[in-house]
Design a protein around this motif. Structure first.
Motif, PDB file in Angstrom:
ATOM      1  N   GLU A  27      30.224  95.314 -20.133  1.00 19.68           N
ATOM      2  CA  GLU A  27      31.501  95.423 -20.826  1.00 19.68           C
ATOM      3  C   GLU A  27      32.153  96.778 -20.552  1.00 19.68           C
ATOM      4  N   LEU A  28      31.333  97.842 -20.589  1.00 19.01           N
ATOM      5  CA  LEU A  28      31.876  99.179 -20.350  1.00 19.01           C
ATOM      6  C   LEU A  28      32.426  99.267 -18.927  1.00 19.01           C
ATOM      7  N   LYS A  29      31.709  98.673 -17.977  1.00 18.30           N
ATOM      8  CA  LYS A  29      32.145  98.715 -16.586  1.00 18.30           C
ATOM      9  C   LYS A  29      33.514  98.059 -16.417  1.00 18.30           C
ATOM     10  N   ARG A  30      33.761  97.036 -17.240  1.00 18.48           N
ATOM     11  CA  ARG A  30      35.051  96.362 -17.135  1.00 18.48           C
ATOM     12  C   ARG A  30      36.131  97.077 -17.935  1.00 18.48           C
ATOM     13  N   GLY A  31      35.771  98.198 -18.556  1.00 16.48           N
ATOM     14  CA  GLY A  31      36.764  98.961 -19.287  1.00 16.48           C
ATOM     15  C   GLY A  31      36.899  98.601 -20.756  1.00 16.48           C
ATOM     16  N   ASN A  32      35.888  97.914 -21.329  1.00 12.43           N
ATOM     17  CA  ASN A  32      35.965  97.547 -22.735  1.00 12.43           C
ATOM     18  C   ASN A  32      35.795  98.793 -23.591  1.00 12.43           C
ATOM     19  N   THR A  33      36.813  99.107 -24.404  1.00 14.47           N
ATOM     20  CA  THR A  33      36.796 100.339 -25.182  1.00 14.47           C
ATOM     21  C   THR A  33      36.214 100.193 -26.586  1.00 14.47           C
ATOM     22  N   GLU A  34      35.690  99.017 -26.931  1.00 12.19           N
ATOM     23  CA  GLU A  34      35.088  98.845 -28.253  1.00 12.19           C
ATOM     24  C   GLU A  34      33.909  99.824 -28.379  1.00 12.19           C
ATOM     25  N   LYS A  35      33.968 100.687 -29.389  1.00 10.91           N
ATOM     26  CA  LYS A  35      32.902 101.686 -29.567  1.00 10.91           C
ATOM     27  C   LYS A  35      31.528 101.051 -29.659  1.00 10.91           C
ATOM     28  N   GLU A  36      31.516  99.848 -30.196  1.00  7.98           N
ATOM     29  CA  GLU A  36      30.223  99.174 -30.399  1.00  7.98           C
ATOM     30  C   GLU A  36      29.375  99.113 -29.131  1.00  7.98           C
ATOM     31  N   PHE A  37      30.017  98.977 -27.972  1.00  7.66           N
ATOM     32  CA  PHE A  37      29.243  98.854 -26.744  1.00  7.66           C
ATOM     33  C   PHE A  37      28.673 100.179 -26.285  1.00  7.66           C
ATOM     34  N   ILE A  38      29.373 101.246 -26.589  1.00  8.20           N
ATOM     35  CA  ILE A  38      28.826 102.562 -26.254  1.00  8.20           C
ATOM     36  C   ILE A  38      27.599 102.794 -27.129  1.00  8.20           C
ATOM     37  N   VAL A  39      27.721 102.416 -28.409  1.00  2.79           N
ATOM     38  CA  VAL A  39      26.598 102.571 -29.339  1.00  2.79           C
ATOM     39  C   VAL A  39      25.414 101.709 -28.898  1.00  2.79           C
TER      40      VAL A  39
END
Lengths: 209, 209, 209, 209, 209, 209
Positions: C148-160
């Motif tokens: 998700e992060l690679k596709r640019g998803n900015t939802e903080k949940e994925f960083i966490v």
């Protein structure tokens, strides 16, 4: 039975998604693809006519609309598989033709069998109509791939799809191909300039190859 | 590159839907199918063990979990196509093996290549584990078809799927097959009695054939 | 009733989507996740074996394939809820165990009850197999978040999610964890370098913590 | 800009679902519908030709493939709204024509404007081709409704759709309509006999009205 | 930050599907459910007012619209889990309240904190408005289950959902409940008479219990 | 019949997707939109109240929750069509009102007809409540468009939606509009700064116009 069974079978192509397996922001059914090919071919044929080429519109109508009908029987087989070897490609084509022939024998009323056999045959050949179909089919491959690349889809498969379709198209000697290369492709590439993927570079490499 | 590429490729199987083209009330991805096969096989192997049969659990683990891995490369090719002729079936198997071999050569680190070559080979053979895999794979075909028939899905394809899987299973000489026929199948058929489709009849015909 | 009911219950996990509520470019079912965990664990165990560690493959097979089976009863409860307090975590675990126990009592034939009780127990413990399961489970969390992060998803949940899984994994003392940190993670991070999100930075912070 | 913009706009029709709001077991996009109409019309025209009627295939190709192109601008407006009054129907048609005209003026290169204006006009008229288009369009309405009714969909809207389309078709004086009523419809109704909805009765009432 | 973060969080509820795991012909998001509860409650309150009961419309508005807001933090936890024990139910409620409180503290501007604390509290209590909310919430559970049963969904869970909601509703002493039992429920049951599932019987058993 | 039919009709709005035709990373149903409008309006009204404005909460509740109910009959008609001319807009409004009136006459019990006629009327007017509804409706248009733009959606339609909604909102004289412009919008724009689309510029142009 009968034409009813044929009409009903058309629905299957809305349930087959092209290019399965790879991540895509947007899916496309084989029906939607078929319709777009019918639409592209119409415009490509108009361009040919405007340059004095004679187009058999009935033939074009028949071969474009049914060009993927066989996928009802064999599904959407991945390109690298279909083209793994001349032998396999030939065998799969036989299977498809065999299944279509069987379907026609079993369901199409006697008086329409000849028409269906003609309409559901492989349409890509060296005639103007056959070449227009090939261009239209590859054009949709370009558009499908381009749209994914424009949205930043990094799946290598779409770069390969885009490249290969472009290379195939530019090798076809038709006026509409020149028109595409001189007018449509530049507009497309220009629109794709905001993408994180270097579509300009991919395009130029393909055109140069 | 490396194991990372292999791990990432696993996602493709969640994007491939089984049995494309036909109407179904519920879709199943190849990943979900693979997981269910792993689960069925575990219980089937427990039944074999309870009858004194020795099970190589490592082998069973390997061949069940990866049994459809090749679909990442060749997709989910319709059964009637795969089995059109011995020749085509053999050729498609070669293509799949070739693509898997190529993937391993290109991405798997040297020290793991032998392991991967063993794990991604065709698992269905005459060993207990190979036969359990065959039963488990066909069992999911039965469940997929049964669930659609129970909901009243009239697509002939599901009757064919159900029948063929049942016929294949009953021919396999394993204790777990007897257990299935004596215990699991009756429970399933009983549950399907409210359907508008005569599952009892279809089942009996398949068992009698 | 019987094993049929158990086999049929497996389908539920294909209908439960992980991480509900947050925007994601791609959804993953619990079945697909379970299958990937089975696959990762196999390779992680191969790495352990290659370093001379003995792996109980039957145990690994059992605990990886059923590790989320309980979600059929309790669903996919959000991590921040599950871990809100030791007390709640313990209580939810009891509920899950209670519901699984009840299911086994009600549906599993007497002769298989002991096997199912063993197979559907919590698999994460200090054994090699239990630790491999923990790594494999967290590894899928990393991959889901990374994609998700690679596709640019900015939802903080994925960083966490990405961070926490990485921190959990690096704390586990297994050879396969070293292998992951030295080989797989760098390949992953390198692939994510084109993202608009600084995956390198997030990774380094997590590794340093 | 240019033909590129026109080609790209075609994708919009895959994102518009027909008959929104009502529960349906299966959705159909306007693209898929358009492709089926192209296919039905081909066979209907073959039937006309077999009875000695002359068909302008180029015209048929043009009007069938683009018959719903305007929905890119005005969307899929519910039939009861479109036909609320002659005045509204006329006004909506003007809006659609105005938006199509504007699109052509803005994006289509000068040399193709006349062709596009001809191709994107309303195709349903009293010509053989126009009538075939009307039959094909209503035929898909019948098939969409029939398939839902066959699966037991109790939404009144589908009975109304089925009825109205049947009534409209039987009023059109074409050989292919006779063929439909004598051959295709009976096969369809026969297939629908297992439904919990009395399709035979609905059909007879419509034919009798 | 701020109200913006609150406004944006509302989207999460459109991504949470109710009743995950069980097969359903149609899914419902928590947002859609919330909107229907707001709508039902309005009509139920109108019925109360028509019988001379005073309704605090502002309170009703607040508690109905936000009644499932907490699911943004704790998700849609299955009813059998939530109600496993008084202790767990109480603990989950605490978690939800804690997370909501934390969200308000972190994101809501000081001057609105009191309002949000009041609006995002648990709305079900013994007041007329609290009881109307309870009825409206259970009413949607009835409708969700009824619609599935009407379509022939044999998942036991829906019979349980339907039953339990009906039993809960009939125990609430409100005029609108009488209205529901005397007018709305009979219309619903009558509509469900074509289903293969005996909704009449299930309804009568629930009402008699 | 009766209130049951009204309650059941609410489900239709979950099946109508807003803004059909254009590519979007995330779809929104009319139900979810309606619920968000109810939620926004609540907070906007709180802001008005905090500035000493009197709010008729019952009226606000009624007009926000049902503001798109008419789409059950007329669907989600694209804005450029609805606003093509004053005449068409007026005619579509008449159609909607006519269909709603017909529904009420046919299904709503006599004693509730006046209430429903009041509740399902067009709520946007010059009253505080009517203006709050207008702001809340446009606010969701802003959020829908913003979220797509933030994810890098290049469809021009979303820039137009965002712009137009912002221009409409800032023209409305309410305290909550000032609050939005001074507090909420800056937070939103700040969050959108990582997008490949210049949301800051688009916002400033709209505010300046």
């Amino acid at each position: 039975m009968g034409i009813h069974t044929y009409f009903q079978s058309l629905n299957d192509l809305e349930r087959i998604i092209r290019c399965p397996g790879k991540f895509k922001f947007e899916e496309h059914s084989v029906s939607a693809h078929s319709w777009k090919v019918v639409q592209y071919a119409k415009t490509l044929a108009d361009i040919e006519e405007s340059k004095g080429v004679t187009v058999d519109w009935k033939k074009l109508y028949e071969i474009t609309s049914s060009h993927d009908y066989g996928e009802i029987f064999i599904g959407d087989i991945k390109t690298p598989v279909k083209h793994y070897s001349m032998e396999l490609r030939s065998m799969l084509q036989q299977v498809e033709e065999g299944m279509i022939a069987h379907f026609i024998d079993e369901h199409i009323p006697e008086e329409f069998k000849p028409i269906f056999r003609r309409q559901l045959r492989e349409g890509k050949d060296e005639s103007v109509e056959g070449l227009i179909l090939e261009v239209a089919d590859k054009l949709d491959q370009i558009y499908e791939a381009f749209t994914e690349l424009k949205r930043g889809n990094t799946e290598k498969e779409f770069i390969v799809m885009y490249r290969n379709a472009l290379i195939k198209i530019k090798a076809i000697k038709l006026h509409c191909v020149n028109y595409f290369l001189e007018n449509i492709l530049p507009d497309m590439v220009n629109e794709g300039s905001t993408s994180s993927i270097d579509i300009v570079q991919i395009t130029n490499e393909a055109l140069a190859s």
